[in-house]
Design an enzyme around this catalytic site. Structure first.
Site, PDB file in Angstrom:
ATOM      1  NE  ARG A  50      -8.907  20.775   1.059  1.00 48.08           N
ATOM      2  CZ  ARG A  50      -8.718  21.908   1.700  1.00 48.08           C
ATOM      3  NH1 ARG A  50      -9.304  22.105   2.886  1.00 48.08           N
ATOM      4  NH2 ARG A  50      -7.958  22.857   1.231  1.00 48.08           N
ATOM      5  N   GLY A  51      -5.722  19.544   2.339  1.00 54.27           N
ATOM      6  CA  GLY A  51      -4.990  20.660   2.958  1.00 54.27           C
ATOM      7  C   GLY A  51      -3.713  20.085   3.570  1.00 54.27           C
ATOM      8  CB  ALA A  52      -0.172  21.125   3.198  1.00 59.86           C
ATOM      9  NE  ARG A  93      -4.070  15.393  -2.866  1.00 58.93           N
ATOM     10  CZ  ARG A  93      -4.689  16.563  -2.736  1.00 58.93           C
ATOM     11  NH1 ARG A  93      -5.227  16.917  -1.568  1.00 58.93           N
ATOM     12  NH2 ARG A  93      -4.770  17.397  -3.747  1.00 58.93           N
ATOM     13  CD  GLN A 197     -10.160  22.580  -3.353  1.00 60.87           C
ATOM     14  OE1 GLN A 197     -10.545  23.235  -4.319  1.00 60.87           O
ATOM     15  NE2 GLN A 197      -9.250  21.635  -3.478  1.00 60.87           N
ATOM     16  CG  ASP A 238      -0.431  21.981  -1.016  1.00 62.12           C
ATOM     17  OD1 ASP A 238      -1.066  23.002  -1.327  1.00 62.12           O
ATOM     18  OD2 ASP A 238      -0.952  20.970  -0.516  1.00 62.12           O
ATOM     19  CG  ASN A 248      -1.653  27.296  -2.360  1.00 61.47           C
ATOM     20  OD1 ASN A 248      -1.813  26.429  -1.492  1.00 61.47           O
ATOM     21  ND2 ASN A 248      -2.531  28.261  -2.547  1.00 61.47           N
ATOM     22  CE  LYS A 249      -6.068  22.807  -4.797  1.00 63.61           C
ATOM     23  NZ  LYS A 249      -5.836  21.431  -5.317  1.00 63.61           N
TER      24      LYS A 249
HETATM   25  O1  MRU Z   1      -5.981  19.891  -3.052  1.00 62.65           O
HETATM   26  P1  MRU Z   1      -6.099  20.486  -1.680  1.00 62.65           P
HETATM   27  O2  MRU Z   1      -7.467  20.951  -1.341  1.00 62.65           O
HETATM   28  O3  MRU Z   1      -5.488  19.586  -0.620  1.00 62.65           O
HETATM   29  O4  MRU Z   1      -5.170  21.783  -1.756  1.00 62.65           O
HETATM   30  C1  MRU Z   1      -5.015  22.560  -0.609  1.00 62.65           C
HETATM   31  C2  MRU Z   1      -4.251  23.799  -0.832  1.00 62.65           C
HETATM   32  O5  MRU Z   1      -3.797  24.083  -1.915  1.00 62.65           O
HETATM   33  C3  MRU Z   1      -3.989  24.643   0.388  1.00 62.65           C
HETATM   34  O6  MRU Z   1      -3.884  25.993   0.030  1.00 62.65           O
HETATM   35  C4  MRU Z   1      -2.671  24.197   1.044  1.00 62.65           C
HETATM   36  O7  MRU Z   1      -2.673  22.821   1.272  1.00 62.65           O
HETATM   37  C5  MRU Z   1      -2.429  24.910   2.323  1.00 62.65           C
HETATM   38  S1  MRU Z   1      -3.516  24.382   3.595  1.00 62.65           S
HETATM   39  C6  MRU Z   1      -3.143  25.209   5.017  1.00 62.65           C
END
Ligand code: MRU
Length: 355
Positions: A50-52, A93, A197, A238, A248-249
């Site tokens: 996970r994470g962009a 996603r 997270q 994201d 973002n999250k």
């Molecule tokens: O749902 P996730 O854990 O993939 O969400 C991740 C985030 O919101 C991060 O802040 C974002 O992807 C940036 S990662 C460098």
């Protein structure tokens, strides 16, 4: 768990994609080997990865696996199989634009090639993207130093760290650079309901590096700022729309409002691959909604009353007006349409120069 050292979050070895399984952290450091594009797409959907930036790199490698598997097919069938694999990966996603950017970049590298030539081109591009990601994150870290004051305390949300990228991280790349430079004194990590997270990933990777970190519940951020314990908020993204609105999250928007109320600068650290110049504003960013069970259950134990429903948007959009600046690999820029258009023009010029 014993003190471990962190392998790359995404790697390519002996024809397989290797990812750190984030669902197991912080208790166990498990590296999964993925051998097919389907495996990669499932790992993204289930958030093993996970994470962009990390899902972008994993998807690029997934497409390379698909191109390899389609190698022996007649040209038209091989091209169709690669297109189908690209669609499958993109459907994993919806919010992080890096996923779409990475798949399109590998498709661009394949171009009209088919068979083994397509497979080689896809693999070379995807592997180059892994190295590039780490380089970009170090550049974000270096530029981010300019927003840090000596002895500062940083608040972050979710995980925009090594675990959300191939290595080093974006928001946590700035933290790492700041800690190495002796200016970051302490990090506060929002636990980040519902998937935690912040507590499970951010706190883990920072303590692995010996960076002092304290976890707070998401609702404690306002009270912490009220007590002047936070000098700067730095989060990842994201997708950033062309007007500077940033997805973002879930919970990031609330944090930005609270930061504005307390005059705390609020920065978004993200590579330029997270900026989507095709979208006029954050209203156009697709927001993923995940299962109710992520909210109603913890570790498969139901905590909500039977029959009660939950709403679970995985992301929210912070309006540009609440963002002090975007920390990118090209420098710190204003979250404003003109600044982003200028950055985009410079990036396009550089790419044309390299081609
Ligand atoms: O749902 P996730 O854990 O993939 O969400 C991740 C985030 O919101 C991060 O802040 C974002 O992807 C940036 S990662 C460098």
């Amino acid at each position: 768990m014993e003190r471990a050292s962190l392998p790359p979050t995404v790697a390519y070895e002996a024809g397989a994609v290797r990812i750190v399984d984030q669902r197991e952290l912080p208790h166990r450091l498990v590296v999964l080997e993925l051998h097919t594009c389907d495996d990669v797409s499932r790992a993204i959907r289930d958030m093993a990865i996970r994470g962009a930036p990390a899902i972008g790199c994993a998807a690029a490698l997934g497409l390379a696996l698909a191109a390899k598997a389609a190698c022996a097919l007649p040209p038209a069938e091989s091209a169709a199989a690669v297109r189908k694999a690209a669609d499958l990966l993109k459907a994993a996603r919806p919010t992080a634009v890096n996923l779409f950017w990475a798949v399109d970049r590998v498709l661009g590298a394949i171009g009209d090639r088919t068979g083994p030539e397509a497979a080689n081109a896809a693999e070379a591009e995807a592997v180059a993207m892994l190295e590039e990601d780490v380089r970009v994150n170090h550049a974000i870290g270096r530029h981010g130093l300019s927003v840090l004051s000596p002895g500062c305390a940083v608040l972050t949300h979710c995980n925009a760290g090594a675990l959300a990228t191939v290595g080093y991280g974006t928001a946590l790349g700035v933290v790492r650079a700041g800690y190495e430079a002796g200016v970051v004194r302490h990090v506060y990590a929002d636990e980040t309901r519902p998937r935690l997270q912040g507590m499970q990933l951010t706190a883990w990777e920072l303590s692995l590096d010996g960076i002092p970190v304290t976890v707070i519940v998401d609702g404690a951020a306002a009270w912490l700022m009220r007590q002047r314990k936070i000098d700067v908020v730095i989060v990842g993204a994201d997708r950033v729309a062309s007007n500077g609105d940033a997805a973002n999250k879930i919970g990031t928007y609330a944090l930005a409002i609270v930061a504005r109320k307390h005059n705390v600068p609020f920065y978004v650290a993200a590579p330029t691959s997270t900026i989507d110049m095709n979208l006029p504003s954050g209203d156009d960013i697709p927001i993923e909604e995940r299962s109710e069970a992520e909210v109603t259950h913890i570790d498969r134990i139901r905590l909500a009353p039977e029959g009660v429903h939950a709403w679970n948007p995985a992301f929210d959009v912070t309006p540009a007006e609440l963002i002090t600046g975007l920390i990118t690999e090209c420098g710190v820029v204003a979250a404003k349409p003109a600044a982003l258009a200028q950055l985009h023009r410079e990036r396009s010029r550089q790419h044309r120069g390299r081609a």
